[in-house]
Design an enzyme around this catalytic site. Structure first.
Site, PDB file in Angstrom:
ATOM      1  N   ALA A 124       0.871  -1.163   0.000  1.00 40.31           N
ATOM      2  CA  ALA A 124       0.000   0.000   0.000  1.00 40.31           C
ATOM      3  C   ALA A 124       0.915   1.221   0.000  1.00 40.31           C
ATOM      4  CB  ALA A 124      -0.881  -0.002   1.232  1.00 40.31           C
ATOM      5  N   THR A 125       0.506   2.278  -0.695  1.00 40.17           N
ATOM      6  CA  THR A 125       1.456   3.371  -0.900  1.00 40.17           C
ATOM      7  C   THR A 125       1.187   4.635  -0.096  1.00 40.17           C
ATOM      8  OG1 THR A 125       0.380   3.718  -2.996  1.00 40.17           O
ATOM      9  CG2 THR A 125       2.386   2.448  -3.023  1.00 40.17           C
ATOM     10  N   THR A 126       0.898   5.750  -0.744  1.00 33.45           N
ATOM     11  CA  THR A 126       1.074   7.023  -0.033  1.00 33.45           C
ATOM     12  C   THR A 126      -0.098   7.471   0.850  1.00 33.45           C
ATOM     13  OG1 THR A 126       2.370   7.646  -1.931  1.00 33.45           O
ATOM     14  CG2 THR A 126       1.838   9.385  -0.386  1.00 33.45           C
ATOM     15  N   ALA A 152       4.197   4.130  -7.895  1.00 25.77           N
ATOM     16  CA  ALA A 152       3.382   3.259  -7.051  1.00 25.77           C
ATOM     17  C   ALA A 152       2.204   3.993  -6.400  1.00 25.77           C
ATOM     18  CB  ALA A 152       4.248   2.628  -5.959  1.00 25.77           C
TER      19      ALA A 152
END
Lengths: 241, 283
Positions: B55-57, B230
């Site tokens: 999972a990214t930002t 991403a």
């Protein structure tokens, strides 16, 4: 060593039941009833911290009368059971019926196996998506379970409170009116005339329209205001008649 | 009829005064349900990172009277987009929320357990944990994941909450070993966090109102998506927009999809005119 006297099982059970009933009758009652926005739970309770009413899960509330340490144990058990189950499966998979069942079995086992029965009587209430889906269960000290319709009173003089409540109960009443009916029934518990103030009452609702967790306590100024509003509207109704 | 319910009684642990921690209780009665519970050996050597997407930002920023948490929707697995409409924000109770960056599978479990943990404590004790207490509890749980982190399953949560004592929003960040750091004003975690943080730094003001704060968060997520492959930007075609949670003294609130869609579309339109976004003043 002397032999113990033989006591017939019927007599044993009867003695235990009498013991439990007497114990429960020493405390004040509690009532649980439907109102237009969900389910209202009211207990006659002087303490602000030792609760008779509490939240079990998202849609499920708990009310109890009798010996505090005993029903507190049952409350802890219910919360733990519900949280484990909700975590293991899904939050929707915890139901009032399951909780009522484990309470009934636990109390039933204690009643038949222990020397001293538990002096408690409890209510498990679950608010549904519509009023028709609301569930209210009453579980007594011997593990009997009753599926109640609309309203229920528990405690020593629950029959008396119940009959008082019946006259004023309406499933679609606004909150203040429902609270007024509940406090009126509790105040006339033993055929006596008492005034119940905000400080003597423990009040909570399971609010149908609320998101996530439906349980909410009502206390302080908001409770006083609701009690006043209830009194005014009832006084108005009586004047109209 | 119920698991653990034999002979008409729940096991003794259910009835004892015991602990008000759900995790500790679960360890006693059903340890197999805990995240990171292993029955077998530590597993074959080599990287296991491909087993769950990342999972990214996530960004968080405070504004007078509250705090905001926002996250993009993308989960990636190497160069592949594993999920484009993931929800990484978790409402943990009325006054706190958690977002996760890192190994998605582990993070989701962690957030879910944390949610039950807070609620469980509140129900048993009759009052909720202080915000400090909540932050420390999460630190312990992240530390508990250290073994998994060493194998590559790093989870980095970001906790935001409204402190009912000081009447302000606060942000807590964590590292993989459970170190807890309170952040001032704003913070970001995840692969695009460097770009997001840089963006917020230039746009942040001490007197932001809620809507402007959301706007700043969306700009920063756009900047993260701009430079980090991403991180997912607003997807106008599929109508997938970042998620935004706001916590004020009125409690937790998820900003409506329409509102976020409107603001995010404005951000995208703004970028059509000026691809680098709003300019900070130089004097």
């Amino acid at each position: 060593m002397s032999m113990p006297f033989y006591v017939a099982p019927e007599q044993q059970m009867k003695d235990k039941a009498d013991y439990a009933r007497k114990g429960i009758a020493r405390g004040r009652s509690a009532v649980v009833l439907q109102y237009e926005g969900g389910i209202l739970l009211v207990a006659d309770n002087m303490s602000r911290t030792l609760h008779k009413i509490s939240e079990l899960y998202d849609r499920i509330g708990f009310a109890a009368v009798g010996r505090y340490p005993e029903f507190e144990n049952l409350r802890l058990m219910g919360v733990r059971f519900a949280d484990v189950r909700g975590y293991q499966f899904d939050r929707r998979d915890v139901s009032g019926r399951q909780l009522a069942n484990i309470y009934a079995q636990t109390l039933g086992t204690v009643f038949s196996e222990s020397l001293k029965p538990w002096e408690v009587e409890i209510v498990v209430a679950e608010v549904g998506d519509t009023a028709a889906e609301d569930e209210i269960y009453r579980i007594t000290f011997d593990g009997s379970i009753v599926d109640e319709q609309g309203f229920v009173a528990v405690g020593g003089s629950s029959e008396h409170v119940s009959s008082q409540l019946k006259d004023r109960f309406a499933a679609d009443a606004p909150l203040s009116a429902a609270l007024n009916a509940a406090t009126h029934a509790l105040a006339h518990e033993n055929g006596e005339e008492r005034e119940l103030e905000a400080g003597n009452l423990e009040v909570a609702v399971l609010e149908r329209s609320r998101e996530h967790r439906k349980f909410r306590r009502i206390h302080g100024d908001r409770l006083s205001a609701l009690i006043e509003e209830g009194k005014r509207s009832t006084a108005g109704d009586e004047a109209d008649e | 009829m119920f698991e653990g319910f034999e002979g008409g009684r729940m096991s003794a642990a259910f009835m004892s005064a015991g602990t008000s921690s759900f995790t500790e209780f679960l360890r006693e009665v059903k340890p197999e349900l805990l995240p990171g519970h292993h029955t077998g050996s530590a597993g074959a050597p080599g990287s296991a990172e491909h087993l769950t997407p990342d999972a990214t930002t996530i960004v968080a920023l405070t504004f007078p009277g509250g705090v905001l948490l926002a996250g993009d929707r993308r989960a990636t697995q190497g160069n592949v987009i594993a999920n484009r409409d993931m929800d990484k924000l978790y409402r943990t109770d009325e006054f706190s929320a958690v977002a996760i960056a890192g190994s998605a599978g582990i993070g989701i479990e962690l957030a879910k357990l944390y949610q039950v943990e807070l609620e469980h404590y509140e129900k048993l004790e009759g009052r909720s944990l202080s915000l400090e207490g909540k932050a420390n509890k999460l630190a312990q749980m992240v530390r508990g994941n250290l073994g998994m982190a060493m194998q590559g399953f790093v989870v980095v949560p970001l906790l935001v909450g409204f402190d009912e004592n000081t009447r302000q929003g606060r942000v807590f960040s964590y590292d993989a070993v459970g170190g807890r750091y309170e952040e001032q004003r704003y913070y970001s975690v995840g692969s695009g966090s460097v770009y997001a943080k840089g963006s917020i730094k230039k746009l942040y003001r001490d007197d932001l109102d809620e809507t402007t704060a959301i706007r700043v968060a969306l700009e920063s997520l756009y900047d993260a998506a701009d430079d980090d492959s991403a991180t997912g930007g607003p997807d106008l075609h599929r109508r997938i927009f970042p998620l935004v949670d706001v916590i004020t003294e009125d409690g937790h609130r998820r900003i409506g999809a329409d509102e976020v869609a409107r603001l995010a579309t404005e951000v995208v339109e703004g970028r059509a005119a000026d691809p680098d976004g709003p300019k900070a003043r130089l004097s």
